[in-house]
Motif scaffolding. Sequence first.
Motif, short mmCIF file in Angstrom:
data_model
loop_
_atom_site.label_atom_id
_atom_site.label_comp_id
_atom_site.label_asym_id
_atom_site.label_seq_id
_atom_site.Cartn_x
_atom_site.Cartn_y
_atom_site.Cartn_z
N ARG A 1 0.83 -1.21 0.00
CA ARG A 1 0.00 0.00 0.00
C ARG A 1 0.87 1.26 0.00
NH1 ARG A 1 -2.46 -1.97 4.50
NH2 ARG A 1 -3.78 -3.71 3.99
N GLU A 2 1.91 1.27 0.81
CA GLU A 2 2.82 2.43 0.86
C GLU A 2 3.45 2.68 -0.50
OE1 GLU A 2 5.70 1.59 3.90
OE2 GLU A 2 4.22 1.76 5.51
N GLU A 3 3.88 1.62 -1.16
CA GLU A 3 4.49 1.76 -2.48
C GLU A 3 3.48 2.28 -3.49
OE1 GLU A 3 7.55 1.49 -5.44
OE2 GLU A 3 7.47 1.84 -3.29
N ALA A 4 2.24 1.82 -3.42
CA ALA A 4 1.20 2.30 -4.33
C ALA A 4 0.96 3.80 -4.13
CB ALA A 4 -0.09 1.51 -4.11
N VAL A 5 0.94 4.25 -2.88
CA VAL A 5 0.76 5.67 -2.59
C VAL A 5 1.95 6.46 -3.14
CG1 VAL A 5 0.70 7.38 -0.71
CG2 VAL A 5 -0.74 5.34 -0.59
N ARG A 6 3.16 5.96 -2.92
CA ARG A 6 4.36 6.64 -3.39
C ARG A 6 4.33 6.80 -4.92
NH1 ARG A 6 9.09 5.98 -5.71
NH2 ARG A 6 8.89 3.75 -6.07
N LYS B 1 1.70 6.75 -6.86
CA LYS B 1 0.61 7.65 -7.23
C LYS B 1 1.05 9.11 -7.07
CE LYS B 1 -4.25 8.56 -6.31
NZ LYS B 1 -5.42 8.20 -5.49
N GLU B 2 1.73 9.41 -5.97
CA GLU B 2 2.23 10.77 -5.73
C GLU B 2 3.27 11.16 -6.78
OE1 GLU B 2 3.61 10.54 -1.69
OE2 GLU B 2 1.59 10.84 -0.87
N LYS B 3 4.15 10.23 -7.12
CA LYS B 3 5.18 10.49 -8.13
C LYS B 3 4.53 10.80 -9.47
CE LYS B 3 9.37 8.45 -10.08
NZ LYS B 3 10.25 7.28 -10.09
#
Length: 134
Positions: A112-117, A119-121
Amino acid sequence: MTQHQNAQTMKPATAAKKLGVYLPATPAEFQEGVVSRAELGALQAEPPQWLADLRKNGPHPRPVVASKLGVSIAGLARGGVTEALTTDEIEALREEMPEWLRQERATQAKVREEAVRLKEKKAEKAAKAEAEGR
């Protein structure tokens, strides 16, 4: 049946999946028939008692079990959970918190953290491209 009529009905397995219930736990008449889109809509809008009970107590299909435990379906398999579980069994696993569940939850949190990262990128890239385009 014409092809048009087929598009308006679904197999019980498909309907059970859309309702989020374990097909073998549904009533025989549900398992043996076909479900129209209108019937599915009615079941979703005003669930009969059997559907409400299944959603509350289970047994739940693996996607629902995985969601309630906060892990992936593959994580369930790695943990040895291959069958449908009841709400009580899920609660017991949560309380017991075996090592495999702890590990799978940590893995899921990282995903989940990687998916958020990412998405932000992507949003930053899009904003930068838009600013350069002005």
